[in-house]
Design an enzyme around this catalytic site. Structure first.
Site, PDB file in Angstrom:
ATOM      1  N   GLU A 134       0.663  -1.431  -0.373  1.00 21.98           N
ATOM      2  CA  GLU A 134      -0.158   0.277   0.000  1.00 21.98           C
ATOM      3  C   GLU A 134       0.782   1.219   0.351  1.00 21.98           C
ATOM      4  O   GLU A 134       0.372   1.890  -0.829  1.00 21.98           O
ATOM      5  CB  GLU A 134      -1.305   0.437   1.067  1.00 21.98           C
ATOM      6  CG  GLU A 134      -2.022  -1.288   1.001  1.00 21.98           C
ATOM      7  CD  GLU A 134      -1.497  -1.874   2.039  1.00 21.98           C
ATOM      8  OE1 GLU A 134      -0.417  -2.484   2.074  1.00 21.98           O
ATOM      9  OE2 GLU A 134      -2.377  -2.275   2.981  1.00 21.98           O
ATOM     10  N   HIS A 161      -4.794 -11.299  13.854  1.00 25.97           N
ATOM     11  CA  HIS A 161      -3.120 -11.108  14.080  1.00 25.97           C
ATOM     12  C   HIS A 161      -2.698 -10.761  15.230  1.00 25.97           C
ATOM     13  O   HIS A 161      -3.521 -11.037  16.349  1.00 25.97           O
ATOM     14  CB  HIS A 161      -3.256  -9.619  13.638  1.00 25.97           C
ATOM     15  CG  HIS A 161      -3.533  -8.748  12.196  1.00 25.97           C
ATOM     16  ND1 HIS A 161      -2.679  -9.053  11.237  1.00 25.97           N
ATOM     17  CD2 HIS A 161      -4.930  -7.874  11.618  1.00 25.97           C
ATOM     18  CE1 HIS A 161      -3.704  -8.688   9.805  1.00 25.97           C
ATOM     19  NE2 HIS A 161      -4.848  -7.783  10.734  1.00 25.97           N
ATOM     20  N   ASP A 164      -1.731  -5.456   3.618  1.00 25.91           N
ATOM     21  CA  ASP A 164      -2.413  -6.377   5.020  1.00 25.91           C
ATOM     22  C   ASP A 164      -3.005  -6.963   4.860  1.00 25.91           C
ATOM     23  O   ASP A 164      -3.991  -6.899   3.876  1.00 25.91           O
ATOM     24  CB  ASP A 164      -2.835  -4.610   5.688  1.00 25.91           C
ATOM     25  CG  ASP A 164      -1.875  -3.458   6.422  1.00 25.91           C
ATOM     26  OD1 ASP A 164      -1.036  -3.593   5.855  1.00 25.91           O
ATOM     27  OD2 ASP A 164      -2.141  -2.013   6.166  1.00 25.91           O
ATOM     28  N   GLU A 181      -9.828  -3.482   4.950  1.00 24.30           N
ATOM     29  CA  GLU A 181      -9.337  -3.445   3.730  1.00 24.30           C
ATOM     30  C   GLU A 181      -8.383  -3.961   3.565  1.00 24.30           C
ATOM     31  O   GLU A 181      -8.451  -3.355   1.768  1.00 24.30           O
ATOM     32  CB  GLU A 181      -9.045  -2.368   4.833  1.00 24.30           C
ATOM     33  CG  GLU A 181      -9.513  -0.451   4.224  1.00 24.30           C
ATOM     34  CD  GLU A 181     -10.512  -0.693   3.934  1.00 24.30           C
ATOM     35  OE1 GLU A 181     -10.625  -0.216   3.618  1.00 24.30           O
ATOM     36  OE2 GLU A 181     -11.289  -0.876   5.148  1.00 24.30           O
ATOM     37  N   ASP A 195      -5.875  -7.459   7.029  1.00 22.70           N
ATOM     38  CA  ASP A 195      -7.014  -6.799   7.290  1.00 22.70           C
ATOM     39  C   ASP A 195      -8.280  -7.067   6.580  1.00 22.70           C
ATOM     40  O   ASP A 195      -8.027  -7.172   5.054  1.00 22.70           O
ATOM     41  CB  ASP A 195      -7.142  -6.035   8.411  1.00 22.70           C
ATOM     42  CG  ASP A 195      -6.541  -4.819   7.664  1.00 22.70           C
ATOM     43  OD1 ASP A 195      -6.694  -4.867   6.446  1.00 22.70           O
ATOM     44  OD2 ASP A 195      -6.591  -3.478   8.503  1.00 22.70           O
ATOM     45  N   TYR A 199       1.878  -4.807  12.931  1.00 20.94           N
ATOM     46  CA  TYR A 199       1.080  -4.626  12.609  1.00 20.94           C
ATOM     47  C   TYR A 199       0.120  -3.460  13.152  1.00 20.94           C
ATOM     48  O   TYR A 199      -0.239  -4.303  14.758  1.00 20.94           O
ATOM     49  CB  TYR A 199      -0.181  -5.429  11.435  1.00 20.94           C
ATOM     50  CG  TYR A 199      -0.916  -4.533  10.553  1.00 20.94           C
ATOM     51  CD1 TYR A 199      -0.674  -4.365   9.849  1.00 20.94           C
ATOM     52  CD2 TYR A 199      -2.305  -5.250  10.827  1.00 20.94           C
ATOM     53  CE1 TYR A 199      -1.511  -3.003   9.752  1.00 20.94           C
ATOM     54  CE2 TYR A 199      -3.078  -4.360  10.159  1.00 20.94           C
ATOM     55  CZ  TYR A 199      -2.325  -4.291   8.929  1.00 20.94           C
ATOM     56  OH  TYR A 199      -3.907  -2.807   8.579  1.00 20.94           O
ATOM     57  N   ARG A 205      -2.876  -3.060  13.363  1.00 26.42           N
ATOM     58  CA  ARG A 205      -4.444  -2.455  13.298  1.00 26.42           C
ATOM     59  C   ARG A 205      -4.869  -4.017  13.953  1.00 26.42           C
ATOM     60  O   ARG A 205      -4.625  -4.885  13.191  1.00 26.42           O
ATOM     61  CB  ARG A 205      -5.294  -2.329  12.421  1.00 26.42           C
ATOM     62  CG  ARG A 205      -5.243  -0.745  11.740  1.00 26.42           C
ATOM     63  CD  ARG A 205      -5.350  -0.481  10.635  1.00 26.42           C
ATOM     64  NE  ARG A 205      -5.304   1.165  10.505  1.00 26.42           N
ATOM     65  CZ  ARG A 205      -4.005   1.416   9.761  1.00 26.42           C
ATOM     66  NH1 ARG A 205      -3.549   0.849   9.247  1.00 26.42           N
ATOM     67  NH2 ARG A 205      -3.691   2.581   9.866  1.00 26.42           N
TER      68      ARG A 205
END
Length: 909
Positions: free
Chosen positions: A15, A371, A101, A105, A103, A324, A326
């Site tokens: 990203e 995670h 990532d 998103e 997750d 990470y 989040r």
């Protein structure tokens, strides 16, 4: 057609550019790492849809509500160049690795890349929880496909938020104010802040008294507090409800008279120890950080906002310092547990780690444990000292916090003992008084040697017994008494939310995702629903109106349980247990017994906007939320004490800095009684005949002329104009003349300004004359004070009064001096807040070209418009500077100038 020749190159897409640079170091040759810079496509605004789609089932939301809620995605205008670059890079690659990532998103970004790039080479999904060499190599050994269930959950959430916002926000525009917005999570979070303020507004303080004394045993002394009178417990703050009523049974409520007489009766009393109770004390370490607890603790200990915490954590993650950020999980990998235990043993000794590793499970509602916890990156942790020179001040402080919490989580319990001494005496009037004192002694610090968790403000008595050693006494031992005094208290209202405590409450209720808390809290402040007063979150009056409308007409959509259940449903979609399109169909269209959002919006009925925007303060005074802010209105006619006129529905502005719970009945009456007149007629301009009035406006007091509009008869009597065909044109609507205006000087008020002063103010700017070159010099008043103007050259002058007295000669003298950039003299700062904890330089507030700003001499940040200088605190100033540092320097782009086109040679004849 010949097949494409293999190049041996592999394209990896992440990203962010920072993440791509870090990963490129570990992948080595043969890998090209590119950044998509977030999402490459999204839902457009409906106005941006192609004309042929605007009148279809896609037109309202850019989502096809009649075709399984299929979104209509477009590549963002600012991402078209990036997509072209990624397609070009893909042409030279033999394989594509989507390393966004892990997750929802990140999964959605990977899916969108797949949809847009349409690769003809093998595609692999690659995820990792930290950016270290070991983690990247492990990720290469565990490649997978794009998880379509995660993509479905993200897409469902995106469409859901579009439906919610686009259906409900227009209702707010019509009934409250233009520009407002409703959101699935933001509206519920706003309601939580409003509800807490309502509790504070309804709160009634209760007064109660107790006694304290200093007691001695030999050479040692300790403080104790009255616990019981004649065997009945003495009421404390926690024994009263918010209505000020005593709720504890069999307790005695001491007032000032009873407490004072008891203290007097104990002055010569014989105090003795009645009991000594000792219990073992054990305290376990806190779990490693999740996203939510990281934001909370950074807020408590470092004074970071949630937004600032996440920005700094993002940089630490992308540069390989932490895992990470989040995550809902507090679990650690085996490698991390080993690293934490090894480091604790090396730094504090082997006795500081328990025999077996600690295992943590998440207690939050709707937790997703995909995670690891937020921890230092790597299979062995770098100590804060090892990274100190590699990180900025705020980055280091956050890394140190994460490191300490992680290492402490694998350390032993803190051990000690808690002793409670009960002592008493009989007063002169025969009442039996029993006092109590408690203290905890830590004999083995365990994890406390590394870290101690912070606490939010709480209600009740603050009787912390931590680390207080009591003397060694036994039952029936005699004690000396001194300073036995009566102490009065008042119960306190529920504390306002801070960002940390609001984050904790959201997680507890299962509302939203911890990864979005920072942006949500930031959004409700940007929208004007909430402002900060110190670290406390205070709702605006417009937030009261919005929440009232939503509670009355969209009850479920601001209900805490309903919102948490929606989050649970999205989790089911992410786990493949439900399908997004079916869930959206039920949410929007509903069923007979369970109406959907569309049915509720279509059957709202009549909403009384005046009632929604009105809050009774007293029987006669109502607060109204108006177009230009909140104001008070009286329903009883009053008499103007100066003119004797009867004023119907008199009004008073409500100061912006006044919190809703501070607008009591007494304060409302005070504001009404001291309200300045909204308008005062000063007289008529002798030259024009126009009426001149003084007014209190939104941006301060000013004077203006009232220019009468032309009557219909005057319009009809204007000269007639004709078309070319000879027919008369209709009378033109006259252009409205702009009235002359002038702001009052600081020394003037609406009540005191005279007609002559008003005419002078409206005559500005004042022409002084010309210089030797024929340049006109004028004097006028501006936002930063009075000044001279000659062309583009402006010079400040002393006071506002000088505007009408300064001469051309004086002005020429000022212009003869060199222009001093910065100010005519050293201007003292507007406020000072002491040294910044990061830069260690003095924090001051200065007046700048675009308004007041905060600076430590290195970093500058404008004071938010919603915050007045009077309410700006040191904590806020530190936090705003920290947020600005977290964003890093502004990157300024320069456009290369094109070389001038070469002139063509004239043609030969």
């Amino acid at each position: 057609m010949p097949s494409k020749a293999k190049t041996g190159k592999k394209l990896v897409i992440v990203e962010s550019p920072a993440k791509s640079k870090t990963i490129a170091k570990y992948l080595g040759e043969g890998f090209i790492v590119e950044a998509s810079i977030g999402h490459i496509r999204d839902l457009p605004q409906p106005s941006e849809l192609p004309a042929e789609l605007k009148k279809t089932s896609v037109g309202k939301f850019a989502v096809d509500i009649e075709n399984d809620f299929k979104p209509y995605y477009v590549v963002s205008a600012d991402k078209r160049k990036k997509v072209t670059e990624l397609k070009a890079a893909l042409k030279d690659a033999d394989a594509l690795y989507l390393a966004t990532d892990g997750d929802r998103e990140g999964e959605a970004i990977a899916w969108h890349l797949l949809e847009v790039l349409k690769p003809k080479v093998p595609v692999y999904r690659m995820t990792f929880g930290e950016i270290t060499k070991e983690a990247i190599h492990r990720a290469m050994d565990n490649l997978r496909d794009v998880d379509t269930a995660l993509v479905d959950a993200q897409e469902t959430r995106r469409v859901l938020d579009r439906l919610y916002g686009y259906e409900i926000s227009p209702v707010l525009w019509r009934k409250v104010a233009r520009g407002l917005s409703a959101g699935r999570v933001q509206s519920v979070v706003t309601r939580m802040v409003v509800d807490r303020e309502r509790e504070r507004m309804a709160f009634k303080a209760a007064s109660y008294w107790d006694l304290t004394g200093q007691f001695g045993a030999g050479s040692a002394s300790f403080k104790a507090k009255l616990a019981a009178v004649d065997g009945a417990k003495v009421a404390s703050g926690r024994d009263f409800n918010d209505a000020g009523e005593l709720t504890a049974r069999n307790s005695v409520h001491l007032n000032e008279e009873l407490a004072t007489s008891l203290a007097a009766g104990l002055q010569d009393a014989d105090f003795r120890v009645r009991s000594v109770d000792t219990k073992p004390y054990t305290r376990r370490p806190a779990a490693p950080f999740t996203t939510s607890t990281l934001q909370q603790e950074a807020g408590r200990k470092l004074r970071f906002s949630s937004k600032s915490t996440m920005q700094i954590a993002q940089r630490l993650y992308e540069n390989g310092y932490i895992t990470y950020m989040r995550t809902d999980s507090s679990a650690l990998s085996d490698e991390a547990v080993t690293a934490a235990r090894r480091q604790a043993s090396e730094l504090y000794g082997p006795e500081y780690i328990p025999a077996s590793p600690r295992v943590y499970s998440n207690k939050a509602a709707n937790a997703q444990e995909a995670h690891e916890a937020v921890r230092p990156a790597g299979d062995s942790f770098r100590t804060p000292a090892q990274v100190a020179k590699l990180l900025s001040g705020d980055e280091f402080r956050l890394y140190e916090l994460i490191w300490k919490r992680t290492v402490a989580s694998q350390m032993g319990d803190a051990k000690g003992s808690t002793a409670t001494i009960r002592l008493g005496a009989v007063a002169a009037d025969g009442r039996d008084a029993e006092f109590s004192a408690s203290g905890t002694v830590i004999t083995f610090p365990g994890f406390l040697a590394a870290y101690e968790e912070g606490k939010d403000e709480s209600r009740g008595d603050d009787d912390s017994d931590e680390a207080r050693r009591l003397p060694n006494v036994a039952k029936d031992d005699a004690l000396t008494a001194s300073d036995v005094v009566a102490v009065g208290h008042e119960t306190s209202p529920p504390p306002r939310f801070t960002e940390a405590s609001l984050t904790a409450e959201l997680e507890k209720k299962g509302i939203g995702r911890p990864s979005t808390y920072a942006s949500t809290i930031s959004t409700i402040q940007d929208r004007g629903y909430v402002r900060k007063q110190g670290s406390a979150l205070v709702p605006s009056w417009i937030a009261f109106s919005v929440i009232r409308l939503l509670e009355q007409h969209f009850t479920d959509y601001v209900d805490y349980e309903f919102t948490a259940d929606m989050e649970g449903d999205l989790d089911k979609i992410a786990n493949g247990q439900a399908v997004g399109s079916a869930w959206l169909r039920h949410f929007y269209f509903g069923e007979e017994s369970d109406p959907g959002l569309l049915s509720i919006v279509n059957n709202l009925g009549e909403i009384d906007a005046r009632e929604i925007n009105s809050i009774p303060i007293t029987d006669e005074i109502t607060l109204r939320v108006g177009k230009f802010g909140p104001y008070l209105e009286s329903s009883v006619a009053t008499v103007d004490p100066k003119t004797g006129e009867i004023v119907e529905n008199s009004r008073a502005n409500v100061p912006e800095e006044l919190a809703p719970d501070e607008l009591t009945a007494a304060k409302a009456i005070e504001l009404m009684e001291t309200a300045a007149p909204e308008e005062r007629v000063l007289g008529a301009d002798p030259h024009t005949g126009h009426t001149v009035v003084a007014k209190n406006g939104r941006y301060g007091a000013y004077v203006t002329e009232v220019i009468p509009e032309m009557t219909e008869e005057q319009i009809a009597n204007q000269p007639v104009e004709y078309y070319k065909n000879g027919k008369p044109k209709p009378p033109k609507k006259p252009v409205k003349a702009k009235p002359r205006t002038g702001s009052l000087f600081a020394s003037m008020t609406v009540d005191s300004v005279t007609l002559d002063e008003a005419l002078q103010l409206m005559s500005l700017p004042r022409a002084l004359g010309e210089d030797a070159e024929g340049n006109l010099i004028t004097v006028q008043n501006g936002r930063f004070g009075p000044y001279l103007k000659k062309g583009t050259d402006s010079r400040s002058i002393g006071t506002e009064e000088e505007i009408f007295t300064i001469t051309l000669e004086q002005a020429l003298e000022i212009y003869s001096q060199p222009k001093q950039r910065g100010a005519r003299a050293a201007v003292p700062p507007l406020a000072e807040f002491g040294p910044d904890p990061v830069s260690e330089k003095n924090i001051v507030v200065k007046e700048g070209r675009f308004g007041p700003y905060i600076t430590d001499g290195i970093t500058n940040i404008t004071v938010p418009r919603a915050t007045s200088l009077e309410e700006l605190t040191r904590e806020q100033a530190i936090e705003l500077l920290a947020e600005k540092r977290a964003k890093g320097p502004v990157k300024r782009t320069t456009t290369a100038r094109k070389a001038p086109a070469k002139k063509k040679a004239p043609a030969k004849k």
